[in-house]
Design an enzyme around this catalytic site. Structure first.
Site, mmCIF file in Angstrom:
data_model
loop_
_atom_site.group_PDB
_atom_site.id
_atom_site.type_symbol
_atom_site.label_atom_id
_atom_site.label_comp_id
_atom_site.label_asym_id
_atom_site.label_seq_id
_atom_site.Cartn_x
_atom_site.Cartn_y
_atom_site.Cartn_z
ATOM 1 N N SER A 127 -55.899 3.509 -12.998
ATOM 2 C CA SER A 127 -56.537 2.985 -11.781
ATOM 3 C C SER A 127 -58.029 3.274 -11.747
ATOM 4 O O SER A 127 -58.485 4.340 -12.183
ATOM 5 C CB SER A 127 -55.870 3.616 -10.554
ATOM 6 O OG SER A 127 -56.587 3.338 -9.370
ATOM 7 N N GLU A 129 -59.470 4.124 -9.202
ATOM 8 C CA GLU A 129 -59.648 5.272 -8.316
ATOM 9 C C GLU A 129 -59.948 6.542 -9.103
ATOM 10 O O GLU A 129 -60.492 7.501 -8.553
ATOM 11 C CB GLU A 129 -58.399 5.470 -7.458
ATOM 12 C CG GLU A 129 -58.204 4.425 -6.371
ATOM 13 C CD GLU A 129 -59.133 4.613 -5.188
ATOM 14 O OE1 GLU A 129 -59.564 5.761 -4.952
ATOM 15 O OE2 GLU A 129 -59.426 3.624 -4.500
ATOM 16 N N TYR A 157 -53.857 10.932 -5.293
ATOM 17 C CA TYR A 157 -53.420 9.785 -6.081
ATOM 18 C C TYR A 157 -54.250 9.656 -7.353
ATOM 19 O O TYR A 157 -53.713 9.503 -8.458
ATOM 20 C CB TYR A 157 -53.544 8.512 -5.245
ATOM 21 C CG TYR A 157 -53.422 7.235 -6.038
ATOM 22 C CD1 TYR A 157 -52.185 6.793 -6.504
ATOM 23 C CD2 TYR A 157 -54.546 6.454 -6.313
ATOM 24 C CE1 TYR A 157 -52.071 5.617 -7.235
ATOM 25 C CE2 TYR A 157 -54.435 5.275 -7.040
ATOM 26 C CZ TYR A 157 -53.203 4.862 -7.492
ATOM 27 O OH TYR A 157 -53.095 3.695 -8.216
#
Length: 361
Positions: A127, A129, A157
């Site tokens: 990801s 992120e 996460y």
């Protein structure tokens, strides 16, 4: 016929990937975690496809992963799309997020090694992120993230995704697994979960348009207060769209485009990691502009209220990917721009409302 296993098949990406692989004449085994609540609505359309089957499995339990593999004669490709993927939830449930998103990937890789599945090819959903507040800067001053940008995760996460990403690299080097990771930037569509900001916005716009129609109201008829929008009689009211930080920049693409990149990675002779993105970035304000403009509302300020509880404890302020490597090595590039994505999501939502209405008359 190739056999492919998709962990996380009931999610947005899993359902799109299942569609793609079935179109390419794969036999697809989807792995679904047991739940008391129905979660298979995204793949209901595959229930009568003879090349698709659904099995129960839990990637947080290595024995469960082992049982999935042992139930299949031959495995060509394995896609791990399973995750607790909502960033805000990860702050409230960090342990669960770690178990699914970080440990789960390690469990799959370890079982592959222990079972001698060195001929199978593995894909891990990484990801954007993971970059957090980190970025690179081009010679002309443009900020971006690519495969060489360092990771600086800003949420449980993202930390879990980093662990899984590094596990893929380790198992690739240590055991010569054909294991690749796609560092996917935000990707949306009609199948996106309702708790993600893009779907929250387009769902609200769809519901608001339907409310106006059902109540025979026009924009000039409306009255506003802090939390509600009222019709002429004040008995007609509709809750405002509540959002958090509107100034975060995101690189938004279409999920249906991005699953093709996943498949392409596993068709390469050598495994590798790739950034998958559009290369363009927009604020949530700009996404609001596009969504409201699509339904002929030029100013959304009266319809949106800010809610401090929706702000992240640590925000990722800027994401803009550079996918030159994927373009050059995979021959992949996105087909949908932001306006096309917004129109797809709103049109799909309106169509669903019309179909539900037709079923109830």
């Amino acid at each position: 016929m190739k056999n492919a296993i998709i962990f996380g098949v009931t999610g947005q990406d899993g359902s799109h990937l299942a569609d793609l692989l079935l179109e390419k004449n794969y036999k697809v085994i989807g792995v679904q975690r047991r739940s008391s609540n129905p979660s298979s609505q995204r793949i209901n359309h595959l229930s009568n496809n003879g090349n698709f089957s659904l099995v129960e499995g839990d990637i947080t339990d290595s024995h469960s992963v082992l049982n999935v593999f042992r139930g299949i004669d031959h495995v060509d490709e394995i896609y791990n799309l399973a995750a607790q993927s909502h960033v805000a939830t990860s702050f409230k449930q960090p342990g669960l997020t770690w178990d699914i998103t970080g440990k789960g990937c390690m469990n799959i890789l370890q079982v592959m090694v222990e079972e001698g599945m060195f001929g199978a090819r593995f894909y891990q959903a990484s990801s954007s992120e993971m970059f957090g507040s980190s970025y690179s800067v081009s010679r002309d001053g443009v900020k971006y993230q690519d495969e060489d940008t360092k990771f600086l995760p800003q949420s449980p996460y993202a930390i879990s995704k980093c662990a899984a990403h590094y596990a893929v690299r380790l198992f690739r080097q240590a055991y010569d697994l054909h294991a690749s990771a796609g560092i996917l930037f935000n990707h949306e569509g009609p199948r996106r979960g309702d708790n993600f900001v893009t779907k929250k916005i387009t769902n609200w716009v769809v519901d608001f348009v339907v409310w106006l129609r059902d109540n025979l109201l026009a924009i000039e008829d409306l009255i506003y207060d802090t939390d509600y929008i009222y019709g002429k009689t004040l008995t007609q009211k509709f809750p405002k769209l509540k959002l958090g930080n509107l100034d975060a920049y995101r690189d938004w693409g279409y999920a249906g485009d991005y699953v093709n990149a996943m498949w392409l990675m596993l068709q390469q002779e050598q495994p590798d990691d790739y950034v998958i993105c559009t290369g363009k970035t927009y604020t949530i304000r700009e996404f609001l502009d596009g969504a409201f403009n699509y339904v002929n509302i030029n100013n959304w300020s009266n319809f949106v209220s800010l809610d401090q509880s929706l702000y992240r404890p640590a925000e990722v302020e800027y994401l803009r990917g550079n996918c030159d490597k994927a373009k050059n090595k995979l021959g992949w590039e996105p087909k949908y721009n932001l306006d096309m994505l917004i129109s797809l999501m709103i049109d799909s939502g309106l169509n669903d409302k019309l179909q539900n209405y037709a079923r109830h008359i």
